[in-house]
Design an enzyme around this catalytic site. Sequence first.
Site, PDB file in Angstrom:
ATOM      1  N   SER A  53       0.839  -1.207   0.000  1.00 26.08           N
ATOM      2  CA  SER A  53       0.000   0.000   0.000  1.00 26.08           C
ATOM      3  C   SER A  53       0.870   1.251   0.000  1.00 26.08           C
ATOM      4  O   SER A  53       0.651   2.187  -0.783  1.00 26.08           O
ATOM      5  CB  SER A  53      -0.913   0.006   1.225  1.00 26.08           C
ATOM      6  OG  SER A  53      -1.862  -1.018   1.156  1.00 26.08           O
TER       7      SER A  53
ATOM      8  N   ARG B  29       0.946   8.467   5.116  1.00 23.04           N
ATOM      9  CA  ARG B  29      -0.024   7.894   6.058  1.00 23.04           C
ATOM     10  C   ARG B  29      -1.391   8.554   5.911  1.00 23.04           C
ATOM     11  O   ARG B  29      -2.429   7.889   6.041  1.00 23.04           O
ATOM     12  CB  ARG B  29       0.476   8.033   7.502  1.00 23.04           C
ATOM     13  CG  ARG B  29       1.321   6.863   7.934  1.00 23.04           C
ATOM     14  CD  ARG B  29       1.406   6.753   9.441  1.00 23.04           C
ATOM     15  NE  ARG B  29       2.010   5.474   9.793  1.00 23.04           N
ATOM     16  CZ  ARG B  29       1.351   4.366  10.036  1.00 23.04           C
ATOM     17  NH1 ARG B  29       0.027   4.351   9.971  1.00 23.04           N
ATOM     18  NH2 ARG B  29       1.970   3.249  10.355  1.00 23.04           N
TER      19      ARG B  29
ATOM     20  N   HIS C 206      -2.920   7.075   2.952  1.00 20.75           N
ATOM     21  CA  HIS C 206      -3.295   5.698   3.268  1.00 20.75           C
ATOM     22  C   HIS C 206      -4.606   5.647   4.041  1.00 20.75           C
ATOM     23  O   HIS C 206      -5.431   4.749   3.849  1.00 20.75           O
ATOM     24  CB  HIS C 206      -2.167   5.047   4.079  1.00 20.75           C
ATOM     25  CG  HIS C 206      -2.399   3.614   4.396  1.00 20.75           C
ATOM     26  ND1 HIS C 206      -2.798   3.168   5.639  1.00 20.75           N
ATOM     27  CD2 HIS C 206      -2.269   2.493   3.628  1.00 20.75           C
ATOM     28  CE1 HIS C 206      -2.898   1.854   5.630  1.00 20.75           C
ATOM     29  NE2 HIS C 206      -2.585   1.417   4.432  1.00 20.75           N
TER      30      HIS C 206
END
Length: 221
Positions: free
Chosen positions: A24, A47, A50
């Site tokens: 990812s 992040r 994500h």
Amino acid sequence: MTKPTRPTRRYDYVDDGPAIYTDSFATIRREARLAHLPANAERLAVRMIHGTGQVDLADDLDIHPGLVPAARTALRAGAPILCDATMVASGVTAARLPRGNEVLCLLGDARVPGLARQWGTTRSAAAVSLWEPLLEGAVVAVGNAPTALFHLLEMLADGAPLPAAIVGCPVGFIGAAESKRALAGFADRHGTDIPYVTAHGRRGGSAMTASALNALAKEEE
């Protein structure tokens, strides 16, 4: 108790947790435009992307160059994290906190409804006023209510103690974009430079904000 059985495998998908995690982040770095962000904030941006599943979020990110070191220094010194919503607080991974830092949301405090009625504002905004004794050197996070971010900025303009860093990513159609512009322009308007991260526009929310906090709490992905 009956032992559960795995259902018949009918779809082709990756089900190895660590591999999903690694792939990812690799996909985000391959697809997102990150060059305009401070070099020390790449992992923060990754992040946040994500947490939303949207690589184009990178184009809307506005990250103060001092945000990452300021927030990490504060957290390593034991600073609390003050959140506007329970969902933001719940999204912080305790194992990533460097000093077992307190993660607080005061929305449920008994004083909040009365303050909101008295001031004619939202409960989220009223709850932010209860942060004042804890504000100095704290990491604060607004991921839900634009009124909470506006209220925080008004407190700071009036002389409230300064937090170490602000994660300001409220979501919504009314006031969200405007509150983020106010955060980004706070230093120019009031002469006080507080490190911040925000995502301009209407996007935001608890997942995005908690992802930012988790990135700031620990450098390792």
